[in-house]
Design an enzyme around this catalytic site. Structure first.
Site, short mmCIF file in Angstrom:
data_model
loop_
_atom_site.label_atom_id
_atom_site.label_comp_id
_atom_site.label_asym_id
_atom_site.label_seq_id
_atom_site.Cartn_x
_atom_site.Cartn_y
_atom_site.Cartn_z
N HIS A 125 0.81 -1.23 0.00
CA HIS A 125 0.00 0.00 0.00
C HIS A 125 0.84 1.27 0.00
O HIS A 125 0.32 2.35 -0.28
CB HIS A 125 -0.92 0.04 1.23
CG HIS A 125 -1.98 -1.00 1.23
ND1 HIS A 125 -2.85 -1.18 0.18
CD2 HIS A 125 -2.32 -1.93 2.17
CE1 HIS A 125 -3.68 -2.17 0.46
NE2 HIS A 125 -3.37 -2.64 1.65
N ASP A 162 -3.40 -10.60 -2.17
CA ASP A 162 -3.89 -10.02 -0.92
C ASP A 162 -5.33 -9.56 -1.12
O ASP A 162 -5.72 -9.12 -2.21
CB ASP A 162 -3.01 -8.82 -0.54
CG ASP A 162 -3.27 -8.30 0.85
OD1 ASP A 162 -2.49 -8.62 1.76
OD2 ASP A 162 -4.26 -7.55 1.03
N HIS A 164 -6.71 -6.96 -0.17
CA HIS A 164 -6.72 -5.52 -0.44
C HIS A 164 -5.86 -5.20 -1.65
O HIS A 164 -4.74 -5.70 -1.77
CB HIS A 164 -6.21 -4.74 0.78
CG HIS A 164 -6.96 -5.04 2.03
ND1 HIS A 164 -6.46 -5.88 3.01
CD2 HIS A 164 -8.18 -4.63 2.46
CE1 HIS A 164 -7.34 -5.96 4.00
NE2 HIS A 164 -8.39 -5.22 3.69
N ASP A 245 -5.12 -12.64 3.76
CA ASP A 245 -6.30 -12.08 4.40
C ASP A 245 -7.58 -12.26 3.59
O ASP A 245 -8.64 -11.80 4.00
CB ASP A 245 -6.09 -10.59 4.73
CG ASP A 245 -5.37 -9.82 3.66
OD1 ASP A 245 -5.09 -10.38 2.59
OD2 ASP A 245 -5.06 -8.64 3.89
#
Length: 308
Positions: A125, A162, A164, A245
């Site tokens: 990120h 992931d 996200h 996740d």
């Protein structure tokens, strides 16, 4: 296949505080997952310390200096509501960068077929000039730019599963025709990027967003969507943002993946690497916040790297 495993004790010194999901015990969970006799052949190495020069491949100098200046002598310092520094965070970040770059060097040099790096803080990120989503520096993007300096590496692909979207990696790659970013992630979800319309300046971005509740079968369909673009790109090196996740037990999102799904996509990525990149693949831990699911999923991932 021979697989390297990079860790460093500094990852246990990046303390994000009570109740924070990106916590020290994540590394212990991964190590526990890889402690069985089936992992005796795993080649374990301590990550070397990276350099600010490495980080400058992706991040602005002023931002880099601001992160290190913000590291507190005691207690905690927040760079944003989610991203926390403690006294050990600066060194942990340097060893995370160094470990991923060292894994790339080792795999490209033929010391092993592939590698998995379990280091903190995570990175996908982190933007060029901003910390975000638990991430300080974009470890995998830094490693990709590092790889382009090595003999025989002209094209590098990052595949990110992931839950996200890796906004920082996408933005770092956007204008670079020798870099490719592909992501399978939940949408809507943090950070709000990653639509199919986001394709990069050279059609070098492929996003496959999935709605909440999507299963491993949906993940397979999503990989089928991005696979042709990866084949067309034909990378010389495959990097993996391995976030776990999307597991059904994870508290931060709402996908319904299981350990077998992570093993499946790992096998597919190994096949991609074998087909185009002489088997060269380096995987980097991103998310995964239920400790039991993280241990089991990372074990399934590494077992697939070792046996594919």
């Amino acid at each position: 296949m021979s697989t390297l495993f990079y860790t460093h004790p500094s990852s246990l010194e990046h303390d994000t505080g009570p109740g924070h999901p990106e916590r020290i015990d994540r590394i212990r969970a991964v190590e526990d997952g890889l402690s069985g006799p089936e992992f005796d052949a795993l080649i374990r190495r301590e990550a070397p310390r990276g350099s600010v020069w490495d980080i400058k491949r992706v991040h602005d100098d002023a931002y880099i200096q601001s992160v290190f200046a913000a590291v507190p002598e005691t207690g905690y310092e927040r760079l944003d509501p989610d991203t926390v520094l403690s006294p050990g965070s600066g060194e942990a970040a340097l060893y995370a960068v160094g470990g991923v770059c060292a894994a790339v060097d080792a795999v490209v040099a033929g010391e092993a077929d592939n590698a998995f790096c379990a280091l903190r803080p995570p990175g996908h990120h982190a933007e060029r000039d901003r910390a975000m989503g638990f991430c300080l520096f974009n470890n995998i993007a830094i490693a990709a730019f590092h790889a382009l300096q090595l003999d025989g590496i002209e094209r590098v692909a990052v595949v990110d599963f992931d839950v996200h979207h890796g906004n920082g990696t996408q933005h770092a790659f956007w204008d670079h025709e020798n870099l490719f970013y592909a992501s399978i992630h939940q949408s809507p979800c943090f950070p709000g990027t990653g639509t199919e319309r986001e394709r990069g300046k050279f059609n070098n971005i492929a996003n496959a967003p999935l709605p909440p509740g999507s299963t491993g079968d949906d993940m397979r369909d999503a990989f089928g969507f991005i696979r042709p673009a990866l084949r067309t790109f034909a990378p010389d090196l495959v990097l993996v943002s391995a976030g776990f996740d999307a597991h059904t037990d994870d508290p931060l999102a709402n996908l319904d993946f299981h350990e077998g799904d992570f093993a499946w996509i790992t096998n597919e990525l190994v096949i991609l690497a074998e087909t185009y990149a002489h088997g060269r693949l380096v995987s980097v831990l991103e998310g995964g916040y239920d400790l039991g699911a993280l241990a089991r999923s990372s074990a399934a991932h590494v077992a697939a790297l070792m046996s594919a």
